[in-house]
Structures are given as C-alpha cells and as structure tokens.
Design a protein around this motif. Sequence first.
Motif, mmCIF file in Angstrom:
data_model
loop_
_atom_site.group_PDB
_atom_site.id
_atom_site.type_symbol
_atom_site.label_atom_id
_atom_site.label_comp_id
_atom_site.label_asym_id
_atom_site.label_seq_id
_atom_site.Cartn_x
_atom_site.Cartn_y
_atom_site.Cartn_z
ATOM 1 N N GLY A 50 -14.325 -15.138 -4.262
ATOM 2 C CA GLY A 50 -14.293 -13.687 -4.268
ATOM 3 C C GLY A 50 -13.104 -13.137 -3.496
ATOM 4 O O GLY A 50 -12.650 -13.721 -2.512
ATOM 5 N N ARG A 51 -12.593 -11.985 -3.936
ATOM 6 C CA ARG A 51 -11.494 -11.307 -3.262
ATOM 7 C C ARG A 51 -11.788 -9.816 -3.180
ATOM 8 O O ARG A 51 -12.263 -9.212 -4.148
ATOM 9 C CB ARG A 51 -10.166 -11.491 -4.009
ATOM 10 N N LEU A 52 -11.498 -9.235 -2.016
ATOM 11 C CA LEU A 52 -11.521 -7.785 -1.873
ATOM 12 C C LEU A 52 -10.095 -7.288 -2.085
ATOM 13 O O LEU A 52 -9.187 -7.643 -1.328
ATOM 14 C CB LEU A 52 -12.020 -7.376 -0.490
ATOM 15 N N ILE A 53 -9.888 -6.483 -3.117
ATOM 16 C CA ILE A 53 -8.565 -6.000 -3.495
ATOM 17 C C ILE A 53 -8.447 -4.523 -3.143
ATOM 18 O O ILE A 53 -9.340 -3.721 -3.424
ATOM 19 C CB ILE A 53 -8.315 -6.188 -5.007
ATOM 20 N N GLU A 54 -7.315 -4.163 -2.515
ATOM 21 C CA GLU A 54 -7.022 -2.769 -2.190
ATOM 22 C C GLU A 54 -5.688 -2.376 -2.827
ATOM 23 O O GLU A 54 -4.706 -3.103 -2.702
ATOM 24 C CB GLU A 54 -6.925 -2.557 -0.680
ATOM 25 N N ILE A 55 -5.673 -1.235 -3.500
ATOM 26 C CA ILE A 55 -4.447 -0.659 -4.031
ATOM 27 C C ILE A 55 -4.008 0.423 -3.049
ATOM 28 O O ILE A 55 -4.755 1.367 -2.783
ATOM 29 C CB ILE A 55 -4.655 -0.046 -5.429
ATOM 30 N N VAL A 56 -2.800 0.282 -2.502
ATOM 31 C CA VAL A 56 -2.337 1.154 -1.424
ATOM 32 C C VAL A 56 -1.106 1.927 -1.866
ATOM 33 O O VAL A 56 -0.154 1.354 -2.423
ATOM 34 C CB VAL A 56 -2.017 0.325 -0.159
ATOM 35 N N ASN A 57 -1.121 3.237 -1.607
ATOM 36 C CA ASN A 57 0.014 4.103 -1.886
ATOM 37 C C ASN A 57 1.130 3.778 -0.894
ATOM 38 O O ASN A 57 0.966 3.947 0.314
ATOM 39 C CB ASN A 57 -0.399 5.570 -1.742
ATOM 40 N N ALA A 58 2.256 3.305 -1.391
ATOM 41 C CA ALA A 58 3.339 2.880 -0.508
ATOM 42 C C ALA A 58 4.021 4.046 0.191
ATOM 43 O O ALA A 58 4.732 3.844 1.178
ATOM 44 C CB ALA A 58 4.381 2.091 -1.303
ATOM 45 N N GLU A 59 3.798 5.271 -0.281
ATOM 46 C CA GLU A 59 4.440 6.421 0.333
ATOM 47 C C GLU A 59 3.767 6.850 1.630
ATOM 48 O O GLU A 59 4.429 7.263 2.574
ATOM 49 C CB GLU A 59 4.463 7.599 -0.650
ATOM 50 N N ASP A 60 2.438 6.748 1.684
ATOM 51 C CA ASP A 60 1.746 7.211 2.892
ATOM 52 C C ASP A 60 0.728 6.203 3.430
ATOM 53 O O ASP A 60 0.076 6.473 4.453
ATOM 54 C CB ASP A 60 1.051 8.551 2.632
ATOM 55 N N GLY A 61 0.552 5.071 2.781
ATOM 56 C CA GLY A 61 -0.347 4.041 3.283
ATOM 57 C C GLY A 61 -1.807 4.272 2.978
ATOM 58 O O GLY A 61 -2.668 3.500 3.429
ATOM 59 N N THR A 62 -2.144 5.312 2.214
ATOM 60 C CA THR A 62 -3.541 5.579 1.897
ATOM 61 C C THR A 62 -4.030 4.628 0.806
ATOM 62 O O THR A 62 -3.261 4.150 -0.029
ATOM 63 C CB THR A 62 -3.719 7.027 1.411
ATOM 64 N N VAL A 63 -5.343 4.384 0.813
ATOM 65 C CA VAL A 63 -5.950 3.483 -0.163
ATOM 66 C C VAL A 63 -6.289 4.262 -1.430
ATOM 67 O O VAL A 63 -7.056 5.228 -1.394
ATOM 68 C CB VAL A 63 -7.215 2.818 0.420
#
Length: 926
Positions: A784-797
């Motif tokens: 299993g993997r927990l995947i996060e997509i992060v906005n590179a402009e402000d670091g928000t998920v």
Amino acid sequence: MISHAFPQSTPQSACGAPPAALQSTQANIFSEQQEQWLGEAMADYIETENRPVKNPKENAYLDTIGGRLLAALPPTKIQFHFLLVESPEVNGFSLAGGRVYLTRKLVASAHSEDEVAGVVAHEMGHILSHQFAIETTADLRRLLGVTSVTDRADIYTKFQRLTDARQHDKHAIAVDSDDKQDGADRVAVYAAAAAGYRAQAYAEFWDRSFFVGGKTGGRLGDFFQTTTPSQKRLRRIRGIIAELPSGCGAVADNTSTAFEHWHTLVLEDQVGATPTAPAATAISTNTTPIQLNPPLRLNIDHLRFSRDGQYILAQDESSIFVLSRSPFRELFRFDAERGLPADFTPDSKQIAFYTPNLHVELWNIAQQKLVSAHEVVTQENCLQTLLSPDARTLICIAYPAAEVNLRALLIDIETGQVVFEKKDWFHPNFNFEMSVFVRQLEKDTSGVLTSAFSADGNTLLLGPGADRLAFDLRTRTPIKISGALTSYDFPITYCFEGNDKIVAVHALQAANSGVFSFPDGKRLQSLKLGLPFMNATTTAGYVTTSGSNEAVVGVVDVNATKYVLGSKSPAIDVFGDSFVVENLAGSIVLGKLSDPNPMHILSANMPLSPLAPARSTAISPDGRYLALSARTRGAVWDLATGKQIFLMRGFRSSWWTPDGKLLAEFTATDKEHPAVIGELTPEPRLAKNMAYKLPDQAHLENNDLLEWKSQNKKAWTLTAYSPADLAVKWTRQFPEGRPGYTTNYGDTDLIFSDLLLSSAAKEKLRSNAILKEQTDAIKQKPAGRLIEIVNAEDGTVRAQVVVQVPLTYEGVDGFSRLGDLLYLSTGDNRIIVYSLKTGVQLRQLYGSVVAADIASQTICTHNRRNETTVSDKTGAELVHLTLDSPLRFAEFRNHGTQLLVLTADQRVTSYTISNETHVTTASNVQ
C-alpha cells in the motif's frame, strides 16, 4: 514479425505416431483464437525486455525452419510466429498462441541447423500442447475465480489482473516442471526427426549449453541424490531419441550455405535491428521533421592510439570511430552499442571490443569491415571480465555460489573452451564483496580487481597481493612473478610502463609508490606520486589519472612526477609527443605536448552517433526552442530552423519560464565552479548565471528550487525557492521521515508517496476517514502507498489517495496525475491506472508513460523500442506510431492536439492528434 499458417503434410510413417503430449485433456477455457489473444497480451508484456530483432532476413530463415517442422506435425489452426530476440542468455522460449522466440546468442552458439531446429521444435511442443493456456486456465480459477473469457479486451484485462495475483501467490507451481519439459522434449525429438533433421543434435546442443559434460548419472547417483537435474534431463532426452523407430530422422547434420550465411548474419548484425518497414501513413505531420543542426554529440568516453601510432580510436556510448593520425581525419565508424572499452590488436591492424553480454567483434582497419564475431558462453557468471587485445581470449573472474573462493578462467573466444583455470584463487574479504555489490547496483562494468595489459598487448597482470597472477596471452600460460609483485604491501593501483616495468602508486602513502621490474618485482625507482587511479597511455612514461584544478582527467609524466596536460573531457591518450583529446564542442583534437600553441592543434569532426537517453530535455512554451543535455554536453536549438543557438556543458535539469527563458541547473565541477542556475534567453541571445549562491542540497525541479534538509535522524524540512531570486515560496515539515517524491507530467505538481505501514502514513490516516476506508480495502498492506498531489506553487495538498502497487514496484518514480486519474509506470512494463478519488485500480496498459496533457487528459506511452502510443482518458488508443529511430522524448502541445517527438537520429517531428479518430498505425514521415 512473420506469421504464416504453413502447408502441412502427413508425418513421416517411419517415425510412427505423434507424441501423446499433443493431445492434452487438461482443462482449457481458451479457444485457439482466444489463445492467440492471450499470446498477444503476453508479448506486449515481455517484448520490451526481450527486444525482437526486426531484420526480416534474420527472421525469414528461422521462419523456414519452423515451417519445415510444422509440416511434419499434425494439422493445427495456430498461427505461428518465429522471432529472434536480443538477450544476453542462450535461451529459447515461447508464449501462448504460437509465439516462438530464440535469443541471438542461442543461434550464435549453435553448430548446425539441426541444433536450432531441436530448440524450435521443443518450444512448439509447449504451444501445441496448449501448456500456457492450460496453466492460465488453472491460475485464473485458483487465484481469481475466473472460469471463462470472451473477447480480446476481456482476455487482456484478466491476464493483467492475473499478473498481479501471481505476485502474491504462495502456492505457485513450477513452470519448468519435469512433466512439462518431458512432453516438450518428446515433441522436439519427434518433430525434428520427422522433418528430416538429426534428432541427436538436440541432445548434443542441450548438453553443451548447460555444461553437462555428457554426464547422465545412474541409479546409484539417483539414490544418493548426486545426479543433478540437468544430468537427469539429458538422460531422458537420450532415452526419447533411443525410442525412435529405425530410419526415423537424418543420420548426419543438415548442411547448407544458406544456414552458414544466416548464422553469420545473426552473429554480425547485433544492433541490426533494421527498423520495421514503414506502414502506410495514417496520421499527418504538421511540418517536415526538423534535423538538429549541428546535432548534440555524445561524450567520447575512450580514446586510444594504435600501438604503431598510425591510427586513433574514439568510442562513445554507441559507436567506435577510427581515425588516421597523418593525415588527421576520420576513416569510418561502426556500431558498438553498450561496448566496453575497445583496443587495437598487438599488430595495430584491427580493433577488438566486446559487450557486457560477451559479444566479441574484431574489425579490420584496412578493409573497414567486421572480420569476426563471437558469442561467448560461460558456465559461471563472471564478476569481472577482460578481453585480450588480440581478441583470442576472454578472462573471466567467477565467484561460484557454492564456493568460498574466486576462480580465474581463460576462455578461448573461438571455441568457448576453458584453456586455463585457477580454482580456489583467493578468498574475497568483506570490502571486496561490498565493492562488487555496489558496482552491480550501479551497473558499473569496470570491475573490482586491478589489472593491466603490457604495452604490446601480450602480457596481463591481474589481482591483489600474493594472489596476483600474470599470463603470456600468446601461449595463454602463467608467468612466474616474484619480489614486490607478490607482496601484500604492493600498491593496489598499477599499470605497465612498456612491457617490462610496472608503475605502482599508493593514493594515501606516496612513499610506497614506485617503478618495479617485471616479472621479478625489483624496485627500480621511487615515485612521490599519490594518485586515486591510474591508466597507462599508449606510450611508456606517461599515465592518466584524475585531473588537477578544472581538469577532469590529467596526464602525468612518471619520471618527472608532474602533470603535463589536463582536459575537461574524460578521455585522453598519448603517443610519443602527440596527445589526442575531445574538445568541448565534441570534435577530436590532436596536439603536441611540446607545443602548447592552440593554433597548431588539429581537429576532426566525427559522424553522428545515435542519441542516448538524455539527462534533461525541455521545450519552450511556444514550442519554438528545444533544450537537451547529455552527460557532459548540452545545447539549445531553434525548432523553426533546426539551428543550434547555444552549446554548453551538461546540465542536470531545465525549465522554460512563461516568458521564454531557459533555466538550467549546472552541477559543481570543483571548488572554483560550484553548482549554479544558468539563465539563457534565445532572443536576444543572452546567457548568465543567477547571482545567488545555490543552497547545497537544492535542485531545480520544474519551476522550483527544492531543498531537503534533515532536522534529526527522522524529521525533514522541504523548502521551495523561486529560481528567479531564491525567495522562499513555501516550507513544509515532515516529522515522521522524508517521503519519496517525483514531479508530475504535464504540469508542475509534486507527488509524494509514503509506505502505508510507515509512521508518517499512519499519522495522516488517523484524521481522515476517507483515507482510512481506502486503507481497509487494501488487501496487501505492505504494497500500500499513501499518495499526495501537492501544488508546487504554494505547497498545499490538492488530493490524497491510498493505492495498492505491485510487489515488484519500489520508490515513487513513475507516478503521474491527470484529472481524476492516477497513472503508475510500474517498472515491469505495465501502467496501472487508478481512480484518484477512490484508489480503485481501473485498468492496465503496457509500457510506460512518457508524456501527458492535462487539458485533454491524453497520454503518450512507450513500449517496444521504436513504438509509441497515444491514448485518451478511457484507455482507448488514438494513435500508434512506428518510428524510424528509437524514441528519446515526447511532449504534447496545443491542448493535446499535437505531439512533438524527438528520436535518436536527432530529428523532431510534429504529429497531429485527433481525439475523435482512432488510428492503429502510423509511421514517421520523412
């Protein structure tokens, strides 16, 4: 690929009835058509690793052998395909639906057509007995509860699900079980004999390929379990042959000039992989393909003068160039893909090289052609290999699994026979084994043990301390060495000076360095040299080593103990007063050590080598400019004209700003040249380094400078800077450890990945009911993997999801997000598509994702060497491209309606993509 339903005749009555193995009664849910679809799915899965040879001349003769065998067997509706594949192994294998593969190395190792026919017939036995369909039927029922299949798409989907299920199968049945091999062997012997081949050739080839030595054991050996499985199988094969009726099969090998011609072609045409004939154009190009001019030249990794000084060889990642010294000009080039460092033969008339797969070639300089090629097969895996300069002998350092000491073997290239063997040579220590492990991990082929050839190429010195060996390579016999050469205190770094002296240096204790006589090991001279590594130049008296100041490599005068020449390129050699080196532009230059005037240096340009996979590639937002970097050299081209506008040293990563400026990260070369971010503007043509000091751990990732810092043994901090002025954009803390991360195709988002069982993932799951529910649905928690997509402009998920990845997958590379879909290129030639909302696996594709378009959610995937496919968000295929040269880069433009493709011939082609019309095949329009 060649496919035929061959005309068949009644099997020869002299050979009796066909084997019972052809009449299997085991459960099989596949019809012959469905079995062919199953074979297509298997082929899509494995053919990237086992690359088919596309030269129709090579496959045509194999097709003829298959047709002759099939005509001697009972009629079948199975459509057979016979193909050669590139592989380092001597092997034949098959897939469902009539696909038979032989490795090039197997054909090269065969002594006759009869031997090849026996292997082909064996693989046909697996297919005609429906072994793969029967195995798949049983596994589908046992692992997935599936008892029926329908169309091609259904079979692909169920085979892909089965691939995952088999990775978790704790009760897998051995594929090569005795009964399966025995049945295929019976078919092999019968079909070969009935087709007029000599059946005994199959047993002989099997015996030789598995190094059985003709031994078959007996009842006593079976009782005490000393008979090996290979010996037992050879006994069974011989028994099957003995059962053939009198008059069945030939009594002598089939000999023909056609087979000899084919055998030679297979040996020599290593890269030969002639591209598949272009199909009819089914897709339009917006422009004529743009040729990069001048193209980016690959780095020259190896330079060598001939022993008589008349010629020079220059070698890069895929080619060997041959030049004359006077006049200084290029004579010819030849393919040397994955070639290890080449050398001139002792008489300077030929060039010898080999590959990690032990393919050996000898090229004649005067004739400018290949004069011999061999495939060497070794019984033991070699930790380290050396090729004698005369290409007669392969030196193999082996570490057999059941032994505690290394072996040294000398193998005759022509016959494959071991002509010298030193068993129990020496016992490796922990440091040696760790060095071997690291080199294997890094795919470093340089070897652990120091070795040196004499200037004339006739003598070899090999190994450490009292276990050091020396050989006369003309007679392939040991030379007795003595004195310091057998001392444990003798430096581990050494090379020949001429033919009767050894230069040895100690990296940390220069006082131990010196010049010693060979073979009696007397100290002739003390040297105050402390060098990290050392290689002999063609002329005695000089050695190459790491450079001083800005130089990557330097030439040291041994007697004067000083540097006399340095180069920023990694390859250099000296003959007499002449030196040869590569300049920063990629040309080969010839100069004199005694004349430093650059105006007196001669230059020669090399022809183009196929482009290797690039270090960094980026296209400007308007599609006008291409930035491309190899290992040590990079450039920028105007795609409107193909003209090169910048040439620079290699860069690690690059990014085009919205206003059309290229940012490139240049790694540090020395203290005076630290890592920097360069800014290049095509119009007006300007280049500068950013004024700020680049943080030590910061790297350019798309439009961010990302810096990871360890706070303690567990916690990490990630800081994102603006590459324009080093202003901090955002910071994020990771108290439970650093996650894996990658950048997203199509935009600048970051993708983080945590193991589901890690403390970091568990902490995030506690406060998120949706993620907790997704976690509960994961059957194999270690995968299993927990995947996060992060906005590179402000670091928000932007999004989080829990998915189950294949057991064979590690790390985070290969993830990409498009809309509400998450793609994973698994590393085993599959692409798994997940729902970003639920984590559920939706489907699978074959290959890896090489480009993606956010607006249209279209992806470009790459599977086989010269092929690429464009698919929409449902997985439907829009375009299948067959390229004339291997793919190196692809990028969508104009909302997914245009695909720019860079190929190894350094051409950029633009293709129009329609999201409405499904196209199956297209060719590169020249």
